[in-house]
Scaffold this active site. Sequence first.
Site, PDB file in Angstrom:
ATOM      1  N   GLY A 220     -33.963 -19.512  17.870  1.00 54.47           N
ATOM      2  CA  GLY A 220     -35.505 -19.092  17.288  1.00 54.47           C
ATOM      3  C   GLY A 220     -36.537 -19.337  18.041  1.00 54.47           C
ATOM      4  O   GLY A 220     -37.664 -19.121  17.787  1.00 54.47           O
ATOM      5  N   GLY A 263     -30.958 -17.635  21.465  1.00 55.06           N
ATOM      6  CA  GLY A 263     -30.143 -16.396  22.153  1.00 55.06           C
ATOM      7  C   GLY A 263     -31.349 -15.764  22.898  1.00 55.06           C
ATOM      8  O   GLY A 263     -31.157 -15.554  23.928  1.00 55.06           O
ATOM      9  N   TYR A 304     -37.840  -3.910  13.718  1.00 55.34           N
ATOM     10  CA  TYR A 304     -38.557  -4.945  13.673  1.00 55.34           C
ATOM     11  C   TYR A 304     -39.968  -4.742  14.085  1.00 55.34           C
ATOM     12  O   TYR A 304     -40.737  -5.638  14.140  1.00 55.34           O
ATOM     13  CB  TYR A 304     -37.797  -6.327  14.334  1.00 55.34           C
ATOM     14  CG  TYR A 304     -36.471  -6.456  14.247  1.00 55.34           C
ATOM     15  CD1 TYR A 304     -35.961  -6.978  13.076  1.00 55.34           C
ATOM     16  CD2 TYR A 304     -35.817  -6.262  15.339  1.00 55.34           C
ATOM     17  CE1 TYR A 304     -34.705  -7.227  13.006  1.00 55.34           C
ATOM     18  CE2 TYR A 304     -34.482  -6.421  15.249  1.00 55.34           C
ATOM     19  CZ  TYR A 304     -33.759  -6.868  14.018  1.00 55.34           C
ATOM     20  OH  TYR A 304     -32.525  -7.229  13.851  1.00 55.34           O
ATOM     21  N   CYS A 330     -32.104  12.083  16.561  1.00 56.16           N
ATOM     22  CA  CYS A 330     -32.551  12.983  15.558  1.00 56.16           C
ATOM     23  C   CYS A 330     -33.237  12.166  14.415  1.00 56.16           C
ATOM     24  O   CYS A 330     -32.423  11.996  13.318  1.00 56.16           O
ATOM     25  CB  CYS A 330     -31.676  13.903  15.063  1.00 56.16           C
ATOM     26  SG  CYS A 330     -31.858  15.357  16.432  1.00 56.16           S
ATOM     27  N   TYR A 358     -30.685  -8.617  21.882  1.00 53.78           N
ATOM     28  CA  TYR A 358     -30.485  -7.567  20.721  1.00 53.78           C
ATOM     29  C   TYR A 358     -31.026  -6.409  21.116  1.00 53.78           C
ATOM     30  O   TYR A 358     -31.363  -5.413  20.290  1.00 53.78           O
ATOM     31  CB  TYR A 358     -31.277  -8.228  19.707  1.00 53.78           C
ATOM     32  CG  TYR A 358     -30.978  -9.605  19.192  1.00 53.78           C
ATOM     33  CD1 TYR A 358     -29.767 -10.041  18.762  1.00 53.78           C
ATOM     34  CD2 TYR A 358     -31.902 -10.731  19.641  1.00 53.78           C
ATOM     35  CE1 TYR A 358     -29.606 -11.405  18.328  1.00 53.78           C
ATOM     36  CE2 TYR A 358     -31.547 -11.850  19.325  1.00 53.78           C
ATOM     37  CZ  TYR A 358     -30.441 -12.288  18.699  1.00 53.78           C
ATOM     38  OH  TYR A 358     -30.309 -13.645  18.298  1.00 53.78           O
TER      39      TYR A 358
END
Length: 403
Positions: A220, A263, A304, A330, A358
């Site tokens: 985080g 991450g 996000y 689309c 991500y």
Amino acid sequence: MKIQGLDIADISNEFGTPLYIYDADKIVSQVANLKKAFEGTDLKIKYACKALTNISIIRLLQKNGVGVDAVSINEARTAMLAGVRGEDINFTPSSADFSEIQEGVELKLSVNLDSLPALEKFGKEYGAGYPCGVRLNPHIMAGGNIKISTGHVNSKFGISIQQLPQIKDIIKKYNITLQGLHIHTGSEIVETDVFMQMAEIFFGIAKDFPALKFIDFGGGFKVAYKKEDKTTDMPAIGSRLAEKFSAFEKETGRHLQLWIEPGKYIVSESGYLVAKTTVVKETPALTFVGVNSGLNHLIRPMMYNSYHEIVNVSNPTGPLKTYTVVGNICETDTFGSDRELNEVREGDLLIFKNAGAYGYSMASNYNSRQRPAEVLVINGKAKLIRDRDKLEDLLRGQYDVIN
Ligand code: LLP
């Protein structure tokens, strides 16, 4: 723009677009930063491989002394194929079928249980025979936005700290060896105090668990997406936690390892998505730049509202103009609105920064478009680490049952 002396445009011409490019040097230097920040502790870094799940990346990290945080058995198996030992893999699946946890035990992973029923099943099955950890929900609201906040009272993750008595009952009933306490409160946490609140919780209960080996603060840690973004002060967290760990050691004579599971911190800034401009479309309202990529390759802006800096690497000195950059899916797949870019012409290459975490790992074949290739720049060379999808990849496993 260059990565380790190699021009992004040259790499893109060699491997084609759209393309993910990762800079191994950046990954390695982020790991070095973490080791330095936590140097007063017995640190074990477990890379949250969901951020970028490629065996070359995992292997690179493994060679730099980094283990893996896995949330599915296939992530764990992938990490093992990349050379990570089971015992160096932290396995914290959410709402997993118990069979997946059993597989984790067979692979000798370090397993953390995320619910009371799972802990109960684990106790029944293994008793004192295999140690485990528990993921706690600390009731702390933290993280860049609600979708990536995982430690608040309404979050599905972890076992509520208010259920500590039940955790203790189950441990006692089955004689479970509790070796780890785990909390992951969310992604993009800037406040140092959030990690101190976690420490408060951990050290408040650590004495009750004599078999404890590690305390895991999750991931985080926030990196900058915009130049002016606040980032997590890792040296501050490292030194404040070092004090807490040594105070505990002094008081109890017990030594604990400090685990973290970053991450984004490790891979976000290493990655670039490169896309080619397919159209510049003037409308009465806006000037759109359409590219040969879309939300199927980088879903973060739409999912996000994340900001990814965009640079026109084909026309670095062109006059600045304002554009809305969109994809070829689309759906309304806007990468960025109102962006000042050097004048964009058809065929120009645009790069999207902070695409390492991500990005590819959340990519899909939506609209039956291929996922990009991935390239790792390492030791001054650009190496293909994943092929671009082919039509056969999209059709694999489909059956035509209509005759
Ligand atoms: N540990 C656990 C148990 C996690 O669930 C996660 C991320 C991490 C560590 C690593 O968090 P990080 O250091 O990367 O912030 N797709 C979202 C982020 C979802 C994070 C899910 N869990 C995004 O693109 O912002």
